[in-house]
Design an enzyme around this catalytic site. Structure first.
Site, PDB file in Angstrom:
ATOM      1  N   HIS A  43      34.111  36.272  38.437  1.00  0.00           N
ATOM      2  CA  HIS A  43      34.133  37.303  39.466  1.00  0.00           C
ATOM      3  C   HIS A  43      34.148  36.686  40.871  1.00  0.00           C
ATOM      4  O   HIS A  43      34.733  37.251  41.799  1.00  0.00           O
ATOM      5  CB  HIS A  43      32.915  38.207  39.292  1.00  0.00           C
ATOM      6  CG  HIS A  43      32.903  39.407  40.178  1.00  0.00           C
ATOM      7  ND1 HIS A  43      33.949  40.297  40.234  1.00  0.00           N
ATOM      8  CD2 HIS A  43      31.964  39.879  41.048  1.00  0.00           C
ATOM      9  CE1 HIS A  43      33.656  41.265  41.106  1.00  0.00           C
ATOM     10  NE2 HIS A  43      32.465  41.031  41.611  1.00  0.00           N
TER      11      HIS A  43
ATOM     12  N   SER B  85      35.058  43.786  44.736  1.00  0.00           N
ATOM     13  CA  SER B  85      33.907  44.226  43.954  1.00  0.00           C
ATOM     14  C   SER B  85      33.404  45.571  44.488  1.00  0.00           C
ATOM     15  O   SER B  85      34.193  46.517  44.617  1.00  0.00           O
ATOM     16  CB  SER B  85      32.844  43.124  44.009  1.00  0.00           C
ATOM     17  OG  SER B  85      31.822  43.337  43.085  1.00  0.00           O
TER      18      SER B  85
ATOM     19  N   ASP C  15      37.424  36.872  35.167  1.00  0.00           N
ATOM     20  CA  ASP C  15      36.384  37.764  35.674  1.00  0.00           C
ATOM     21  C   ASP C  15      35.995  38.726  34.557  1.00  0.00           C
ATOM     22  O   ASP C  15      36.753  39.626  34.212  1.00  0.00           O
ATOM     23  CB  ASP C  15      36.918  38.534  36.891  1.00  0.00           C
ATOM     24  CG  ASP C  15      35.867  39.450  37.521  1.00  0.00           C
ATOM     25  OD1 ASP C  15      34.758  39.578  36.969  1.00  0.00           O
ATOM     26  OD2 ASP C  15      36.172  40.031  38.582  1.00  0.00           O
TER      27      ASP C  15
END
Lengths: 389, 389
Positions: free
Chosen positions: A364, A164, A331
């Site tokens: 995610h 991320s 995600d």
């Protein structure tokens, strides 16, 4: 520490780094920031796992995401039941194998887990920095991580790794200091956020800033904290880190309280509502609101190719390392399409890149979860990173 | 009104219903609600478009969604620049053709546009109902719409039509009063919400209830309104009604203010942030917070087949009408999969059903937008509805 020691010293099993202790380093020299301001001095809290080899060639830098921190693996005491946030991937025999690698995990500046950030004292005023803390970009974290690198006498990372927002830092390393890393592992990340992502971040910020306890960011001076707003922000984030299918599987339409039969009255609560509220409240009790604002803005402002004429191929042409890019099917906040854009730019720039899209319904958050194929693919790549150390 | 009159009387063109005036009906008799409580009396605000024929066989009921109301088509004055919310689909020559049909559009009870709801006075106390207004289910709206039907002397709707929460009401009509409608048009809807949908509604409600101006729902008695919370709720909703691609096309990463160059300081605002804030503030100025809570709960609690052993095929076996189901490819709040579940259940129950999945990047909001294929498909179905009236 060695593997044998873990097996005997701690109750955590042979694939755990065992009990770890955070350390703090103080940097006296000013750090010039991307916004043009200087951070006069700062502390960095960090943990290390594994041993730095004599050649100092086996060092791995872990870059954390929005709500992450230095405690990535192991436990803080023998009674500690909750390991570090990436314990699934760091330890003896795990993808980031601490029998081979020396792992450095820091709390970034601007954070709220001990490193200098909005909640620490501004030396110029003797009050908490609060909203006066300088805005940060990913490149500022790279600069701060460079100071840590120098402290340990490391000339080149075996790999810089992040998921991320952490993946964004890893990519920035590859462009800013091409000689300083041999491998770059970018998981569930993107070269820039979409309008939808920015919108979710903005409503999270709006929740925080609308809380009357926010006091324009000077809540610490008022002896309070915008907990409602921060909980709301976390709830919003949390929904978007999970997938629709994952939520369906985990909660469905199950009720925690009340009854939906005809004629039934009284309050009704779905399991998913109760879960989200709990997550929000827990987070609000341990995270700093100004850090949340700062981190989401760093996310929004990140644009890998902005200084390269908006051309990611031109940007990546500066890189010298090998890349591993990983995404997860469900995600939708950092979708596989975003990872494919990274891979396509790297291929067009003629850089060595491996890519894996992992089937997973965890959204995610999948990058934190030991999904077998993810662990296998990540581990295989890291084996190559560790060859010939 | 006739088409000729519109073309000459108003500046709105021949495909507009022109200037319309809301009417109010008062019902003295108590309305028994699904929660077991009675609404002692109530008002309904409504608009009509087109003429009821002598056989009273050409009546169409429009069911509105979360933030909708009675003003579905036309304009309230010659200077009015903003037509009703479904003006794209209601008017001479439009899918719901007012040359053929008599269209009834009401503000549902519990609403905040003139019909009895939390913001109106509770006759028992002389104060606004506020949080004491009874919780409502879709079936309560069907019952209230039945009273309107009787008022107009209509024995059978040519069609009951709705998008989103409106589609849920239309489906409920087909099960509760199978003889009372010939056609049921269900657009961008679902037989029940997903855990993710409930989660988004919950954070919207949390935003409202956390606003200090909410006062446990008695904000009107305090002469205030939880505008911050309501704006936040609307911003959350708004993101989820748009698609990621639609937002990318509309806003991208364009800046409204500030500069993201290195060395630049000062506040930065993305276009999408400014847009969302504007939408939130506008909504908060015109909508009642308790109505928002009530409507989102009705959405969450809706489960078409709950009273039919959780079997949608068993539920739909009671229906006698024909169905048209429409979904939009980029709608992730009421995704095409949810519409296909409706269609599959109808097919399994041996009911006549047409289904169209419309390519559109407008997300859930697509059902309000005159997308050519949508208008063509919807219009073709409505032509069949209008045959032999």
């Amino acid at each position: 520490m060695t593997e044998q020691q873990h097996a005997t010293d701690t109750p955590f099993g042979s694939d755990s780094v065992g009990i770890v202790s955070p350390q703090t380093l103080h940097f006296d020299q000013p750090l010039m920031l991307a916004c043009g301001r200087e951070l006069p001095e700062h502390d960095i809290v960090y943990e290390t796992y594994g041993e730095l080899n004599a050649a100092r060639s086996n060092a791995i830098l872990i870059c954390h995401a929005l709500s992450g921190h230095h405690h990535a693996a192991g436990y803080h005491s023998a009674d500690d039941r909750k390991p570090g946030w990436w314990d699934s991937c760091i330890g003896p025999g795990k993808p980031i194998d601490t029998r081979k690698f020396f792992v450095l995990s820091i709390n970034n500046i601007g954070g709220c887990h001990g490193s200098t950030g909005p909640a620490t004292l501004n030396p110029a005023t003797g009050k908490p920095w609060g909203p006066d803390f300088p805005p940060l970009r990913c490149r500022d974290w790279v600069e701060s991580q460079r100071l840590m690198m120098a402290h340990f006498g490391i000339e080149q990372w075996a790999a810089v790794i992040g998921g991320s927002l952490g993946g964004m830092q890893a990519m920035r390393w590859s462009l800013e200091y091409p000689d300083a890393l041999r491998h770059c592992v970018v998981i569930a990340s993107a070269m820039k956020l979409s309008a939808q992502n920015i919108a979710f971040n903005e409503i999270a910020r709006n929740a925080i800033c609308s809380d009357p306890a926010f006091h324009g960011g000077r809540y610490l001076e008022h002896g309070t904290s915008p907990k409602q707003g921060l909980a709301q922000a976390r709830m919003i984030g949390h929904i978007t880190y999970l997938s629709e299918d994952g939520m369906k599987e985990k909660f469905g339409r199950d009720l925690k309280a009340g009854d939906l039969k005809l004629g039934a009255s009284g309050p009704v609560e779905f399991q998913v509502e109760s879960y989200l509220r709990h997550q929000g409240e827990r987070f609000a009790g341990s995270f700093d609101a100004n850090t949340y604002l700062l981190m989401t803005k760093a996310l929004d402002y990140y644009d890998l190719a902005r200084e390269y004429d908006d051309d990611p191929v031109a940007a990546f042409s500066h890189a010298k390392c090998s890349f591993m890019v990983i995404s997860f099917t469900s995600d939708w906040r950092f979708a596989p399409d975003r990872s494919r854009e990274i891979v396509n730019a790297l291929v067009a720039a003629d850089k060595p890149v491996s890519y894996a899209e992992i089937e997973a319904n965890h959204g995610h958050d999948a990058f934190l979860i030991p999904i077998p194929r993810y662990i296998a693919v990540f581990g295989a790549y890291m084996s190559r990173v560790g060859e010939g150390l």
